[in-house]
Design an enzyme around this catalytic site. Structure first.
Site, short mmCIF file in Angstrom:
data_model
loop_
_atom_site.label_atom_id
_atom_site.label_comp_id
_atom_site.label_asym_id
_atom_site.label_seq_id
_atom_site.Cartn_x
_atom_site.Cartn_y
_atom_site.Cartn_z
N PRO A 89 0.82 -1.22 0.00
CA PRO A 89 0.00 0.00 0.00
C PRO A 89 0.85 1.27 0.00
CG PRO A 89 -0.51 -1.42 1.91
CD PRO A 89 0.65 -2.02 1.22
N GLU A 116 2.98 -8.49 8.49
CA GLU A 116 3.08 -7.02 8.48
C GLU A 116 3.91 -6.53 7.30
OE1 GLU A 116 1.12 -5.36 10.67
OE2 GLU A 116 0.60 -7.44 11.12
N ARG A 154 -2.98 -9.44 -20.77
CA ARG A 154 -3.93 -9.15 -21.84
C ARG A 154 -3.40 -8.14 -22.84
NH1 ARG A 154 -7.25 -5.33 -21.25
NH2 ARG A 154 -9.09 -6.50 -21.89
N ASP A 169 -10.86 -0.48 -24.79
CA ASP A 169 -11.23 -0.66 -23.39
C ASP A 169 -11.18 0.64 -22.61
OD1 ASP A 169 -11.86 -3.34 -23.17
OD2 ASP A 169 -9.77 -3.95 -22.97
#
Ligand code: 4GT
Length: 258
Positions: A89, A116, A154, A169
């Protein structure tokens, strides 16, 4: 393209890429996945890969040495130097522009943390880049790795059966996608917009572009803020906005949130 996955659960990431477009890309030899488990490089009877965090507090940290050995084995498996990404994160948020850049690399390695996270010294010494898939907490980096594998797979040349579909897309031109419809034309839930059945390809392309602009304006105005629209796009969006103000003009659609 080669992707190496360093994880306590490498099979989980591989399974995520076993079906559909990604599965086919692998069958076609456009992408190879290789899993590496730090537990295979952990010593002792218990093959310990984690320990308590210095300074105290709850949670465990992934040990530096099993990961160092695991990464060395991973690097040695192929002479190409991998671009090593740690999923966390704290990383830079992934977007389609970065996906395109990653998809062009010959070799990518994805390091997944658990508990963690990973001992900071290993990250400093080995990792090229930290990437986050969004502002929320996962139990491990594996789902982040699966997202990167899917998004880059992809984009490999030949992965999609219809080469044009990738270009159309969402996000490929910085806009959200237009709505899509199929049979039947008339349904309890509504009717397919007339223009899509007109056979007028210019009118269809124009409608789709206008819908993409309108939906982006409605749902993700942040995507429009940092950019200048072309004159043609500005005209399409302005026309749509006028139609929203005038209930007589044009077909009714979604209303802006004010
Ligand atoms: C969120 C993300 C991620 C986690 C994300 C280290 C141990 C990180 C657990 C891991 N949470 N990883 N990549 N938003 N959790 O990308």
């Amino acid at each position: 393209m080669r992707i190496d996955i360093v994880s306590l659960f490498p099979e989980f990431v591989e399974q995520c890429a076993a079906f559909g477009v990604t599965g086919r890309a692998r069958e076609r030899g456009l992408l190879s996945l290789h899993g590496w488990n730090p537990r295979d490089h952990a010593g002792g009877n218990y093959r310990k890969v984690d320990d308590r965090t210095f300074g105290g507090g709850p949670g465990m940290v992934m040990l530096v040495e099993p990961l160092r050995l695991c990464l060395a084995a991973m690097r040695a498996a192929d002479p190409l130097r991998p671009h090593l990404v740690y999923l966390s994160p704290q990383g830079r948020r992934l977007d389609q522009a970065r996906v395109r850049e990653l998809a062009a690399l010959p070799r990518l390695a994805l390091l997944c943390g658990r508990y963690e996270g990973v001992d900071e010294r290993l990250l400093q010494a080995e990792v090229d880049e930290e990437i986050s898939i969004g502002d929320y907490v996962l139990s491990g980096g594996e789902l982040g790795a699966a997202v990167i594998v899917d998004t880059v797979a992809r984009l490999q040349e030949g992965a999609l059966n219809d080469a044009a579909s990738a270009a159309e897309d969402s996000f490929e031109d910085g806009l959200l996608d237009c709505p899509h419809y199929s049979h039947p034309v008339e349904h309890l839930y509504g009717t397919v917009p007339e223009v899509l059945r007109s056979g007028n390809h210019a009118a269809i392309a124009r409608w789709r572009r206008q819908q993409a602009l309108a939906r982006t304006w409605l749902r993700r105005p942040d995507l429009l803020e940092g950019r200048e629209l072309s004159r043609a796009d500005r005209k399409l969006l302005d026309e749509w906005l006028r139609e929203q103000d005038d209930p007589q003009a044009g077909p009714q659609g979604e209303r802006p949130v004010r």
